[in-house]
Design a protein around this motif. Structure first.
Motif, PDB file in Angstrom:
ATOM      1  N   PHE A 148       0.861  -1.181   0.000  1.00 32.35           N
ATOM      2  CA  PHE A 148       0.000   0.000   0.000  1.00 32.35           C
ATOM      3  C   PHE A 148       0.901   1.236   0.000  1.00 32.35           C
ATOM      4  O   PHE A 148       1.950   1.243   0.653  1.00 32.35           O
ATOM      5  CB  PHE A 148      -0.863  -0.017   1.261  1.00 32.35           C
ATOM      6  CG  PHE A 148      -1.890   1.066   1.342  1.00 32.35           C
ATOM      7  CD1 PHE A 148      -3.106   0.937   0.697  1.00 32.35           C
ATOM      8  CD2 PHE A 148      -1.648   2.213   2.090  1.00 32.35           C
ATOM      9  CE1 PHE A 148      -4.067   1.924   0.789  1.00 32.35           C
ATOM     10  CE2 PHE A 148      -2.600   3.214   2.176  1.00 32.35           C
ATOM     11  CZ  PHE A 148      -3.815   3.063   1.516  1.00 32.35           C
ATOM     12  N   PRO A 149       0.525   2.303  -0.720  1.00 34.10           N
ATOM     13  CA  PRO A 149       1.335   3.538  -0.694  1.00 34.10           C
ATOM     14  C   PRO A 149       1.289   4.168   0.695  1.00 34.10           C
ATOM     15  O   PRO A 149       0.401   4.960   0.994  1.00 34.10           O
ATOM     16  CB  PRO A 149       0.690   4.412  -1.767  1.00 34.10           C
ATOM     17  CG  PRO A 149      -0.698   3.876  -1.926  1.00 34.10           C
ATOM     18  CD  PRO A 149      -0.626   2.415  -1.626  1.00 34.10           C
ATOM     19  N   TRP A 150       2.262   3.827   1.525  1.00 34.21           N
ATOM     20  CA  TRP A 150       2.146   4.075   2.952  1.00 34.21           C
ATOM     21  C   TRP A 150       2.479   5.495   3.398  1.00 34.21           C
ATOM     22  O   TRP A 150       1.663   6.130   4.074  1.00 34.21           O
ATOM     23  CB  TRP A 150       2.993   3.071   3.730  1.00 34.21           C
ATOM     24  CG  TRP A 150       2.868   3.257   5.203  1.00 34.21           C
ATOM     25  CD1 TRP A 150       3.786   3.771   6.065  1.00 34.21           C
ATOM     26  CD2 TRP A 150       1.703   2.996   5.996  1.00 34.21           C
ATOM     27  NE1 TRP A 150       3.286   3.821   7.340  1.00 34.21           N
ATOM     28  CE2 TRP A 150       2.002   3.345   7.322  1.00 34.21           C
ATOM     29  CE3 TRP A 150       0.435   2.473   5.704  1.00 34.21           C
ATOM     30  CZ2 TRP A 150       1.090   3.217   8.352  1.00 34.21           C
ATOM     31  CZ3 TRP A 150      -0.480   2.343   6.734  1.00 34.21           C
ATOM     32  CH2 TRP A 150      -0.148   2.712   8.042  1.00 34.21           C
ATOM     33  N   PRO A 151       3.678   6.044   3.095  1.00 35.53           N
ATOM     34  CA  PRO A 151       4.026   7.343   3.701  1.00 35.53           C
ATOM     35  C   PRO A 151       3.108   8.467   3.222  1.00 35.53           C
ATOM     36  O   PRO A 151       2.818   8.597   2.033  1.00 35.53           O
ATOM     37  CB  PRO A 151       5.475   7.589   3.232  1.00 35.53           C
ATOM     38  CG  PRO A 151       5.969   6.267   2.753  1.00 35.53           C
ATOM     39  CD  PRO A 151       4.766   5.538   2.255  1.00 35.53           C
TER      40      PRO A 151
ATOM     41  N   TRP B  36       3.127   7.249  10.233  1.00 41.53           N
ATOM     42  CA  TRP B  36       2.495   7.385   8.926  1.00 41.53           C
ATOM     43  C   TRP B  36       3.368   8.129   7.913  1.00 41.53           C
ATOM     44  O   TRP B  36       3.189   7.978   6.712  1.00 41.53           O
ATOM     45  CB  TRP B  36       1.168   8.141   9.059  1.00 41.53           C
ATOM     46  CG  TRP B  36       0.136   7.413   9.858  1.00 41.53           C
ATOM     47  CD1 TRP B  36       0.186   6.130  10.319  1.00 41.53           C
ATOM     48  CD2 TRP B  36      -1.121   7.940  10.289  1.00 41.53           C
ATOM     49  NE1 TRP B  36      -0.959   5.827  11.029  1.00 41.53           N
ATOM     50  CE2 TRP B  36      -1.778   6.916  11.014  1.00 41.53           C
ATOM     51  CE3 TRP B  36      -1.752   9.175  10.133  1.00 41.53           C
ATOM     52  CZ2 TRP B  36      -3.038   7.100  11.582  1.00 41.53           C
ATOM     53  CZ3 TRP B  36      -3.012   9.356  10.691  1.00 41.53           C
ATOM     54  CH2 TRP B  36      -3.646   8.324  11.410  1.00 41.53           C
ATOM     55  N   SER B  37       4.302   8.937   8.407  1.00 42.65           N
ATOM     56  CA  SER B  37       5.094   9.774   7.500  1.00 42.65           C
ATOM     57  C   SER B  37       6.411   9.114   7.087  1.00 42.65           C
ATOM     58  O   SER B  37       7.137   9.674   6.272  1.00 42.65           O
ATOM     59  CB  SER B  37       5.391  11.125   8.157  1.00 42.65           C
ATOM     60  OG  SER B  37       6.091  10.956   9.380  1.00 42.65           O
ATOM     61  N   ARG B  38       6.706   7.957   7.644  1.00 41.68           N
ATOM     62  CA  ARG B  38       7.932   7.257   7.272  1.00 41.68           C
ATOM     63  C   ARG B  38       7.590   6.035   6.414  1.00 41.68           C
ATOM     64  O   ARG B  38       6.449   5.559   6.414  1.00 41.68           O
ATOM     65  CB  ARG B  38       8.701   6.822   8.513  1.00 41.68           C
ATOM     66  CG  ARG B  38       7.971   5.775   9.370  1.00 41.68           C
ATOM     67  CD  ARG B  38       8.975   5.008  10.197  1.00 41.68           C
ATOM     68  NE  ARG B  38       8.404   4.066  11.139  1.00 41.68           N
ATOM     69  CZ  ARG B  38       7.948   2.857  10.829  1.00 41.68           C
ATOM     70  NH1 ARG B  38       7.902   2.466   9.558  1.00 41.68           N
ATOM     71  NH2 ARG B  38       7.488   2.044  11.778  1.00 41.68           N
ATOM     72  N   PRO B  39       8.588   5.490   5.690  1.00 38.97           N
ATOM     73  CA  PRO B  39       8.330   4.265   4.915  1.00 38.97           C
ATOM     74  C   PRO B  39       8.032   3.083   5.835  1.00 38.97           C
ATOM     75  O   PRO B  39       8.346   3.097   7.028  1.00 38.97           O
ATOM     76  CB  PRO B  39       9.640   4.045   4.144  1.00 38.97           C
ATOM     77  CG  PRO B  39      10.367   5.339   4.215  1.00 38.97           C
ATOM     78  CD  PRO B  39       9.947   6.011   5.490  1.00 38.97           C
TER      79      PRO B  39
ATOM     80  N   ILE C  79      -0.403  -4.188   1.177  1.00 39.36           N
ATOM     81  CA  ILE C  79       0.113  -4.537   2.497  1.00 39.36           C
ATOM     82  C   ILE C  79       0.326  -3.297   3.353  1.00 39.36           C
ATOM     83  O   ILE C  79       0.958  -2.323   2.933  1.00 39.36           O
ATOM     84  CB  ILE C  79       1.427  -5.319   2.369  1.00 39.36           C
ATOM     85  CG1 ILE C  79       1.166  -6.650   1.645  1.00 39.36           C
ATOM     86  CG2 ILE C  79       2.046  -5.578   3.741  1.00 39.36           C
ATOM     87  CD1 ILE C  79       2.432  -7.387   1.270  1.00 39.36           C
ATOM     88  N   VAL C  80      -0.228  -3.340   4.542  1.00 41.26           N
ATOM     89  CA  VAL C  80      -0.048  -2.303   5.568  1.00 41.26           C
ATOM     90  C   VAL C  80       0.320  -3.016   6.864  1.00 41.26           C
ATOM     91  O   VAL C  80       0.163  -4.237   6.980  1.00 41.26           O
ATOM     92  CB  VAL C  80      -1.324  -1.462   5.768  1.00 41.26           C
ATOM     93  CG1 VAL C  80      -1.696  -0.722   4.497  1.00 41.26           C
ATOM     94  CG2 VAL C  80      -2.485  -2.337   6.241  1.00 41.26           C
ATOM     95  N   PRO C  81       0.807  -2.302   7.861  1.00 36.45           N
ATOM     96  CA  PRO C  81       1.085  -2.957   9.146  1.00 36.45           C
ATOM     97  C   PRO C  81      -0.181  -3.588   9.730  1.00 36.45           C
ATOM     98  O   PRO C  81      -1.263  -2.999   9.677  1.00 36.45           O
ATOM     99  CB  PRO C  81       1.595  -1.808  10.031  1.00 36.45           C
ATOM    100  CG  PRO C  81       2.136  -0.803   9.072  1.00 36.45           C
ATOM    101  CD  PRO C  81       1.251  -0.888   7.873  1.00 36.45           C
ATOM    102  N   ILE C  82      -0.019  -4.777  10.275  1.00 35.04           N
ATOM    103  CA  ILE C  82      -1.167  -5.472  10.846  1.00 35.04           C
ATOM    104  C   ILE C  82      -1.816  -4.655  11.956  1.00 35.04           C
ATOM    105  O   ILE C  82      -3.035  -4.699  12.168  1.00 35.04           O
ATOM    106  CB  ILE C  82      -0.737  -6.872  11.356  1.00 35.04           C
ATOM    107  CG1 ILE C  82      -1.943  -7.697  11.807  1.00 35.04           C
ATOM    108  CG2 ILE C  82       0.287  -6.759  12.462  1.00 35.04           C
ATOM    109  CD1 ILE C  82      -2.852  -8.092  10.680  1.00 35.04           C
ATOM    110  N   ASP C  83      -1.006  -3.855  12.669  1.00 31.69           N
ATOM    111  CA  ASP C  83      -1.545  -2.985  13.718  1.00 31.69           C
ATOM    112  C   ASP C  83      -2.566  -1.994  13.182  1.00 31.69           C
ATOM    113  O   ASP C  83      -3.474  -1.568  13.926  1.00 31.69           O
ATOM    114  CB  ASP C  83      -0.413  -2.181  14.373  1.00 31.69           C
ATOM    115  CG  ASP C  83       0.373  -2.991  15.385  1.00 31.69           C
ATOM    116  OD1 ASP C  83       0.048  -4.177  15.571  1.00 31.69           O
ATOM    117  OD2 ASP C  83       1.306  -2.446  15.980  1.00 31.69           O
TER     118      ASP C  83
END
Length: 245
Positions: free
Chosen positions: A62-65, A73-76, A187-191
């Protein structure tokens, strides 16, 4: 009546963390057979993952940052976060394909279980089944980030935005909901993923990609706690950031 035979159990563990496996194995109830992810050949270790591995196995990030005051949220993403998500996903898939038990217990290997853990879990499930019409997800322990909401049943709360997935339980139908999101393609963090399915996630992009679909409760007080990171380390954090192409 709920019994141990109604629960299929998994522990998220890396092959190089035999120390953690031994620690949690000593605490696991003998009546609760457990599958360890360290017995599988999966791309779960953030120290060994690469973009090439993800592409070869058909996984996409997923485009995360984003621009945000929230440092998470602002880091890779970190490769350890990706590996952790993939390990949880592998447990859900394995349970969906192999189990007939109505409940699926997921523990991370730094979870701390009390001596009466199984008895307390069974009592909690029996009370939920008896008094609550429907539930999908039950947190056994977590880190609340926003206030919880009142539940009509003592001993439980309706969780607000929460992090940490070291101990939770799913119902069998919830597995289909989780897998139908196709997390492997974003994919994103499971948290962050789990709360996005039971609240309106504070990030609009996550809220749009993973809309609210589950009914969640949390044990209060918790049945499981987490070993401090200064004691057990963090395989998720102790990994490299995913770099741009």
């Amino acid at each position: 009546m709920v019994t141990a035979r109604d629960i299929r159990s998994y522990v998220i563990n890396l092959p190089r963390r035999a120390d953690r496996r031994a620690e949690i194995a000593r605490a696991l109830p003998p009546d609760l057979p457990v599958t360890f992810t360290s017995d599988w050949n999966g791309p779960f270790d953030g120290r060994e993952l690469s973009r090439a591995d993800l592409e070869r196995t058909g996984h996409k990030l997923f485009p995360w940052p984003i621009a945000s005051d929230n440092p998470w949220w602002s880091r890779p993403l970190k490769y350890g976060e990706i590996g952790c998500t993939l390990a949880h996903l592998a447990c859900w898939r394995h349970a969906a394909n192999t189990c007939s038990e109505p409940y699926i217990l997921i523990l991370e290997d730094d979870a701390v279980l009390g001596p009466a853990f199984l008895e307390e879990l069974i009592r909690a499930l029996e009370r939920l089944v008896r008094h609550i019409r429907h539930f999908d997800l039950l947190y056994l322990g977590r880190y609340p980030l926003e206030p919880d909401h009142h539940a009509s049943l003592p001993g439980f709360v309706v969780p607000g935005y929460s992090h940490c997935t070291y101990g939770y339980l799913l119902t069998r139908p919830a597995l289909d909901v989780l897998l139908d999101t196709h997390l492997e393609h974003a994919i994103v963090p499971i948290d962050e993923f789990l709360p996005s399915l039971y609240i309106d996630h504070p990030r609009p992009d996550l809220r749009a990609r993973f809309p609210r679909q589950l009914t969640a409760f949390a044990c209060e007080p918790p049945l499981v706690r987490q070993r401090p990171k200064e004691e057990a380390g963090s395989d998720t954090e102790d990994s490299a950031f995913v770099t741009s192409r």
